[in-house]
Write an enzyme that holds these catalytic residues in place. Structure first.
Site, PDB file in Angstrom:
ATOM      1  N   HIS A  77       0.809  -1.229   0.000  1.00  0.00           N
ATOM      2  CA  HIS A  77       0.000   0.000   0.000  1.00  0.00           C
ATOM      3  C   HIS A  77       0.839   1.274   0.000  1.00  0.00           C
ATOM      4  CE1 HIS A  77       0.978  -0.162   4.256  1.00  0.00           C
ATOM      5  NE2 HIS A  77       0.679   1.121   4.315  1.00  0.00           N
TER       6      HIS A  77
HETATM    7  C1  UD1 Z   1      -1.812   5.386   6.237  1.00  0.00           C
HETATM    8  C2  UD1 Z   1      -0.467   5.771   6.835  1.00  0.00           C
HETATM    9  C3  UD1 Z   1       0.528   4.632   6.632  1.00  0.00           C
HETATM   10  C4  UD1 Z   1      -0.025   3.329   7.142  1.00  0.00           C
HETATM   11  C5  UD1 Z   1      -1.364   3.063   6.476  1.00  0.00           C
HETATM   12  C6  UD1 Z   1      -1.986   1.782   6.944  1.00  0.00           C
HETATM   13  C7  UD1 Z   1       0.100   8.165   6.739  1.00  0.00           C
HETATM   14  C8  UD1 Z   1       0.997   9.147   6.106  1.00  0.00           C
HETATM   15  N1  UD1 Z   1       0.105   6.930   6.195  1.00  0.00           N
HETATM   16  O1  UD1 Z   1      -1.619   5.252   4.839  1.00  0.00           O
HETATM   17  O2  UD1 Z   1       1.714   4.925   7.348  1.00  0.00           O
HETATM   18  O3  UD1 Z   1       0.877   2.277   6.847  1.00  0.00           O
HETATM   19  O4  UD1 Z   1      -2.228   4.164   6.784  1.00  0.00           O
HETATM   20  O5  UD1 Z   1      -3.146   1.506   6.251  1.00  0.00           O
HETATM   21  O6  UD1 Z   1      -0.564   8.480   7.695  1.00  0.00           O
HETATM   22  N2  UD1 Z   1      -8.996   5.075   2.064  1.00  0.00           N
HETATM   23  C9  UD1 Z   1     -10.223   4.485   2.036  1.00  0.00           C
HETATM   24  N3  UD1 Z   1     -10.795   4.152   3.233  1.00  0.00           N
HETATM   25  C10 UD1 Z   1     -10.211   4.370   4.418  1.00  0.00           C
HETATM   26  C11 UD1 Z   1      -8.950   4.996   4.427  1.00  0.00           C
HETATM   27  C12 UD1 Z   1      -8.342   5.325   3.253  1.00  0.00           C
HETATM   28  O7  UD1 Z   1     -10.812   4.255   0.989  1.00  0.00           O
HETATM   29  O8  UD1 Z   1     -10.789   4.019   5.461  1.00  0.00           O
HETATM   30  C13 UD1 Z   1      -8.325   5.401   0.786  1.00  0.00           C
HETATM   31  C14 UD1 Z   1      -8.576   6.786   0.309  1.00  0.00           C
HETATM   32  O9  UD1 Z   1      -8.680   6.761  -1.083  1.00  0.00           O
HETATM   33  C15 UD1 Z   1      -7.323   7.533   0.706  1.00  0.00           C
HETATM   34  C16 UD1 Z   1      -6.261   6.442   0.588  1.00  0.00           C
HETATM   35  O10 UD1 Z   1      -6.936   5.244   0.941  1.00  0.00           O
HETATM   36  O11 UD1 Z   1      -7.084   8.629  -0.084  1.00  0.00           O
HETATM   37  C17 UD1 Z   1      -5.072   6.644   1.465  1.00  0.00           C
HETATM   38  O12 UD1 Z   1      -5.457   6.827   2.830  1.00  0.00           O
HETATM   39  P1  UD1 Z   1      -4.528   7.651   3.848  1.00  0.00           P
HETATM   40  O13 UD1 Z   1      -5.100   7.618   5.211  1.00  0.00           O
HETATM   41  O14 UD1 Z   1      -4.203   8.978   3.266  1.00  0.00           O
HETATM   42  O15 UD1 Z   1      -3.157   6.864   3.827  1.00  0.00           O
HETATM   43  P2  UD1 Z   1      -2.842   5.296   3.835  1.00  0.00           P
HETATM   44  O16 UD1 Z   1      -2.292   4.943   2.498  1.00  0.00           O
HETATM   45  O17 UD1 Z   1      -3.984   4.491   4.346  1.00  0.00           O
END
Ligand code: UD1
Length: 369
Positions: A213
């Site tokens: 991811h």
């Molecule tokens: C975040 C953490 C990362 C961790 C990961 C675990 C930061 C910088 N990164 O990354 O260190 O390893 O979580 O999962 O804080 N999304 C959904 N549903 C959700 C959450 C996210 O659909 O419940 C999608 C959205 O499109 C979003 C993308 O995932 O834009 C990324 O989510 P985000 O919280 O920005 O970062 P992660 O990649 O999850």
């Protein structure tokens, strides 16, 4: 002057926990439990809402038996700046209103750093659980989060000796550093029997478990495509189970490669904690870019190949089952073949990864009472 933990002495103490994303929950759960039994401690749980899908958040609260958050800030997704700014703006009034004696933050996600910034400006002491880890790769957002959070923290709870060394090298006073061990192992030790009890009998005899991811792996579409084809090739040798993070699912859709999923390479929904732990326990090999999974596989003695050039958890390489394969498909294939031929890397027990780290954190905090 920062309000001193000493000022809470001989009275009760208000401890506020901030969590936001999936890897925070298994770290906060044991600390909440350890402090629940402590007289004189009142706890508040704030969820920033960084992760909001039920399979990224709600199901973890249930399985980890965490209390419902007192407040959910509902920040959701956005760019790093937007997400961090939203958390800061929405958390500040809560800290002002509740005036906690200590705020505990976990790991290295945006919620961790945002909370640390708010509290430091309001002179509220911060305890950082999982302090001191360093990849020395500032292109990783988590590395920035770790550096800033540690600089702003009053209590730095470290999981391994290398973390203490990193902090001392950066000029953190030794009196602030507490080597307590790995809290995620506390959760693993407590819940492994439950995970095994509900482990599916339908699992293949041999399988690779995959998670990817990190932006470096999944936002680089040509590279992601090469990885997916490598996994598809691997699925000729053994079943590949790949619970897919929402970000990665979107990128696979962008590539139009959803159809790669079949009986041998299975693209699955993200797994709840217990199901994922059961899969790790039974996996022949784990292929990942996650931080926590490098640690969990080391504890479980399961071979782990990390698709990253560096790690903030070097102890999993020096003492554990982890091998960094970087962005090198040939190396990934060689290392996988080595494991499939039965040549496993031996792991040795890591000091204080014993299921008792949260108790040690509670002890340090209660010294302030
Ligand atoms: C975040 C953490 C990362 C961790 C990961 C675990 C930061 C910088 N990164 O990354 O260190 O390893 O979580 O999962 O804080 N999304 C959904 N549903 C959700 C959450 C996210 O659909 O419940 C999608 C959205 O499109 C979003 C993308 O995932 O834009 C990324 O989510 P985000 O919280 O920005 O970062 P992660 O990649 O999850």
């Amino acid at each position: 002057m920062t309000r001193d933990l000493e000022s809470a002495k001989h009275s009760s103490m208000d401890v506020l926990h901030v969590v936001g994303a999936r890897p925070n929950f298994m770290k906060a759960a044991p600390v909440l439990r350890a402090l629940t039994t402590s007289a004189g401690v009142r706890q508040t749980l704030i969820h920033t809402g960084q992760h909001y899908d039920s399979n990224m958040s709600g199901v973890f609260f249930q399985q980890l038996e965490m209390p419902e958050p007192d407040v959910n800030l509902g920040v959701g997704s956005g760019s790093h700046a937007q997400q961090t700014a939203e958390i800061i703006a929405r958390l500040e009034p809560i800290i002002l209103e509740r005036k906690p004696d200590l705020v505990l933050v976990y790991g290295d996600v945006n919620s961790t750093m945002a909370a640390a910034l708010v509290c430091s400006k309001l002179l509220v002491p911060i305890g950082h659980v999982e302090a001191g880890l360093r990849s020395r790769d500032r292109s990783m957002p988590e590395e920035i989060n770790r550096l800033i959070t540690d600089q702003l923290s009053t209590l730095l709870f470290t999981p391994s000796a290398d973390a203490d060394e990193n902090l001392l090298r950066e000029g953190v006073e030794s009196a602030k550093i507490h080597f307590v061990g790995n809290v995620m192992v506390d959760t693993l030790v407590r819940l492994l029997p439950f995970a095994e009890a509900q482990s599916s009998r339908e699992l293949p005899q041999r399988f690779a478990l995959v998670t990817l991811h990190r932006p470096a792996n999944v936002d680089d579409l040509p590279w992601l495509k090469r990885m997916l084809f490598a996994l598809s090739e691997l699925s000729n040798d053994l079943t590949v189970l790949f619970p897919v993070h929402p970000r990665t699912r979107q990128r696979i859709a962008d590539l139009g490669l959803e159809a790669l999923s079949n009986g041998r390479l299975r693209l699955l929904e993200p797994k709840p904690y217990l199901e994922f732990l059961a899969l790790q326990r039974k996996a022949t090999v784990v292929i990942t870019d996650s931080g926590g999974i490098q640690e969990e596989t080391t504890f479980l003695g399961v071979p782990c190949l990390t698709v990253r050039e560096n790690t903030e958890r070097p102890i999993t390489v020096s003492s554990g089952t982890n091998v960094l394969v970087g962005r090198d498909i040939a190396l990934l294939q060689t290392e996988t073949s080595r494991i499939l031929s039965g040549k496993k890397k031996a792991a040795t027990a890591i000091p204080l990864w014993d299921g008792q780290a949260s108790g040690r954190i509670a002890e340090v905090i209660l010294r302030g009472l």
